[in-house]
Design a protein around this motif. Structure first.
Motif, mmCIF file in Angstrom:
data_model
loop_
_atom_site.group_PDB
_atom_site.id
_atom_site.type_symbol
_atom_site.label_atom_id
_atom_site.label_comp_id
_atom_site.label_asym_id
_atom_site.label_seq_id
_atom_site.Cartn_x
_atom_site.Cartn_y
_atom_site.Cartn_z
ATOM 1 N N GLY A 307 35.605 57.866 10.528
ATOM 2 C CA GLY A 307 34.046 57.466 10.830
ATOM 3 C C GLY A 307 34.119 56.563 12.044
ATOM 4 N N ALA A 308 35.355 55.767 12.377
ATOM 5 C CA ALA A 308 35.055 54.978 13.490
ATOM 6 C C ALA A 308 35.442 55.711 14.654
ATOM 7 N N GLY A 309 36.546 56.522 14.467
ATOM 8 C CA GLY A 309 36.534 57.438 15.714
ATOM 9 C C GLY A 309 35.443 58.414 16.080
ATOM 10 N N ASN A 310 34.749 58.787 15.123
ATOM 11 C CA ASN A 310 33.573 59.780 15.391
ATOM 12 C C ASN A 310 32.543 58.821 16.013
ATOM 13 N N GLY A 311 32.349 57.670 15.414
ATOM 14 C CA GLY A 311 31.399 56.820 16.088
ATOM 15 C C GLY A 311 31.722 56.247 17.721
ATOM 16 N N LEU A 312 32.998 56.269 17.928
ATOM 17 C CA LEU A 312 33.295 55.815 19.232
ATOM 18 C C LEU A 312 33.323 56.931 20.154
ATOM 19 N N TRP A 313 33.493 58.256 19.621
ATOM 20 C CA TRP A 313 33.355 59.453 20.629
ATOM 21 C C TRP A 313 31.785 59.434 20.968
ATOM 22 N N SER A 314 30.970 59.325 19.999
ATOM 23 C CA SER A 314 29.514 59.452 20.668
ATOM 24 C C SER A 314 29.355 58.575 21.813
ATOM 25 N N ILE A 315 29.946 57.656 21.978
ATOM 26 C CA ILE A 315 29.768 56.650 23.311
ATOM 27 C C ILE A 315 30.545 57.121 24.022
ATOM 28 N N ALA A 316 31.740 57.582 23.782
ATOM 29 C CA ALA A 316 32.801 58.090 24.974
ATOM 30 C C ALA A 316 32.253 59.148 25.579
ATOM 31 N N ARG A 317 31.824 60.213 24.891
ATOM 32 C CA ARG A 317 31.041 61.610 25.640
ATOM 33 C C ARG A 317 29.833 61.079 26.462
ATOM 34 N N GLY A 318 29.016 60.201 26.609
ATOM 35 C CA GLY A 318 28.072 59.855 27.180
ATOM 36 C C GLY A 318 28.454 58.964 28.520
ATOM 37 N N ALA A 319 29.449 57.936 28.276
ATOM 38 C CA ALA A 319 29.791 57.129 29.413
ATOM 39 C C ALA A 319 30.847 57.690 30.065
ATOM 40 N N LEU A 320 31.663 58.544 29.524
ATOM 41 C CA LEU A 320 33.009 58.733 30.260
ATOM 42 C C LEU A 320 32.499 59.900 31.542
ATOM 43 N N PRO A 321 31.638 60.846 31.374
ATOM 44 C CA PRO A 321 31.233 61.422 32.495
ATOM 45 C C PRO A 321 30.716 60.818 33.679
ATOM 46 N N LEU A 322 29.768 59.653 33.292
ATOM 47 C CA LEU A 322 29.031 58.776 33.953
ATOM 48 C C LEU A 322 30.031 58.068 34.768
ATOM 49 N N SER A 323 31.314 57.655 34.258
ATOM 50 C CA SER A 323 32.218 56.854 35.244
ATOM 51 C C SER A 323 33.250 57.764 35.887
ATOM 52 N N VAL A 324 33.501 58.919 35.234
ATOM 53 C CA VAL A 324 34.621 59.784 35.983
ATOM 54 C C VAL A 324 33.744 60.664 37.176
ATOM 55 N N PHE A 325 32.401 61.051 36.963
ATOM 56 C CA PHE A 325 31.934 61.931 37.757
ATOM 57 C C PHE A 325 30.772 61.219 38.744
ATOM 58 N N GLY A 326 30.065 59.989 38.190
ATOM 59 C CA GLY A 326 29.362 59.289 38.845
ATOM 60 C C GLY A 326 27.792 59.646 38.377
ATOM 61 N N SER A 327 26.937 58.880 38.892
ATOM 62 C CA SER A 327 25.619 59.193 38.323
ATOM 63 C C SER A 327 24.849 60.200 38.989
#
Length: 392
Positions: A307-327
């Motif tokens: 559950g913790a991993g699944n919850g963190l993935w919801s954040i990572a899949r939104g935040a990581l593309p923003l950080s890696v590729f830009g806005s």
């Protein structure tokens, strides 16, 4: 944007997400039994409606991302709420499987316009490089979708029947979530005064051959399939490994609180770490969860890790593309990432059913534990190739 306006935007999106998820993806968990009892349709035929909705959602994801990139999320989210209302209305009226599947196809289009990928893209469009904290806050709201809507749906079915429950949710979208989308989500930035109105240029899409894009897409596909298969079959797998049905269900209830707790911890970090570390923590926890079940650790501990991993993935899949590729082009990137993820989610129930038919419970856990290593490997690759465009 002031802090109060930011809080209003995220809170409005949070309410929208709770009921967009709760009246689409999570709906059939409660309504499948009553629908089957009244219509005589098989469980497989009923579940196929959700798969169809996810498939349609995946097919529309890239288009939705382009629309948000060009016009902002406000009109797209509003259309999503209308589509969900129409689909739910038709679902309540359906007397045949073709009508039932048409309802889910309409709802699938609404899901594409109204679930996390569209909401994250909207926040990226509004806040740019500062969207990460808003994305994290939004996932806290979304984590309560099943907590709110499962008991509410059960109460509505008991009180007025499943058809009227669909009509009630359709009305809710028209009188609550649609006005929230129109009134609380900011409009896209207008052109400066005196500048002729013309279509805004759309940022170039991230190449699908980009190593970072491939890592995110691969991790998303595998995690989506694991999540869907586990959500459908966890009771039967746990009972086959020696747990009673009440115990299996009680263990399953630990997933939601674990998701929310992990997201709170992430929010307390205030974005001081790169999101790739969030992905690394997420995928490590998923591996720990499935490996723990495979090697006989207490199922409660394993499900907390999952559950913790699944919850963190919801954040990572939104935040990581923003950080890696830009806005720039963020909404288009999210749409392109969502397409394979949603299509794989649509196929997952059938794949899970096939695995259940040909494998023992232990063998099925072994396959899932092995598959969970793939997203972890993708996170490790991204750790070396993240090349951040922006500090998020």
């Amino acid at each position: 944007m002031t802090r109060a306006a930011r809080l209003r935007t995220v809170s409005a999106l949070g309410i929208i997400e709770i009921f967009a998820w709760g009246t689409s993806f999570y709906l059939i968990a409660v309504l499948a039994g009553p629908i089957g009892a009244e219509t005589g349709w098989s469980g497989a035929a009923i579940s196929a409606g959700v798969s169809l909705g996810l498939l349609v959602s995946g097919l529309f994801a890239s288009l939705v991302g382009r629309r948000i990139e060009r016009h902002g999320g406000r009109p797209v989210l509003a259309v999503g709420m209308v589509l969900l209302a129409c689909g739910l209305g038709l679902l309540g009226l359906s007397r045949s499987l073709p009508a039932y599947y048409l309802a889910w196809a309409i709802m699938g289009a609404g899901m594409s316009c109204g679930l996390y990928d569209a909401a994250f893209s909207t926040l990226g469009r509004i806040f740019g490089r500062d969207a990460r904290s808003a994305i994290t806050q939004l996932t806290l709201w979304g984590g309560f979708a099943s907590t709110v809507c499962w008991p509410l749906s059960a109460w509505l079915v008991e009180a007025v029947g499943w058809r009227s429950a669909c009509f009630a949710y359709a009305g809710f979208h028209l009188v609550v979530t649609l006005p929230l989308a129109l009134l609380a989500i900011p409009r896209a930035e207008p052109p400066p005064r005196g500048v002729p109105r013309r279509p805004l240029p759309v940022a170039a899409a991230v190449p699908v051959t980009d190593m970072r894009f491939l890592c995110l897409a691969t991790a998303g596909v595998v995690l989506a399939m694991l999540s869907t298969i586990w959500s459908v079959h966890f009771v039967s797998i746990l009972t086959a490994t020696g747990y009673g049905v009440p115990a299996a269900i009680a263990i399953g209830t630990l997933i939601g609180p674990a998701q929310v707790a992990a997201r709170v911890l992430e929010m307390m970090g205030r974005g001081r770490h790169h999101p790739v570390w969030t992905m690394l923590a997420s995928t490590s926890a998923v591996v720990a969860g499935f490996s723990g079940l495979l090697f006989g650790l207490p199922a409660a501990l394993a499900m907390i890790a999952w559950g913790a991993g699944n919850g963190l993935w919801s954040i990572a899949r939104g935040a990581l593309p923003l950080s890696v590729f830009g806005s720039e082009g963020y909404a288009r990137t999210m749409g392109r990432l969502a397409t394979p993820v949603l299509i794989s989610s649509a196929a997952a129930p059938s794949i899970g059913a096939l695995m259940k038919d040909v494998l023992t419970a232990d063998a099925m856990l072994g396959v899932m534990a092995t598959a969970s290593i793939i997203p972890l490997a993708m996170a490790l690759v991204l750790l070396r190739h993240k090349r951040p465009v922006l500090a998020v």
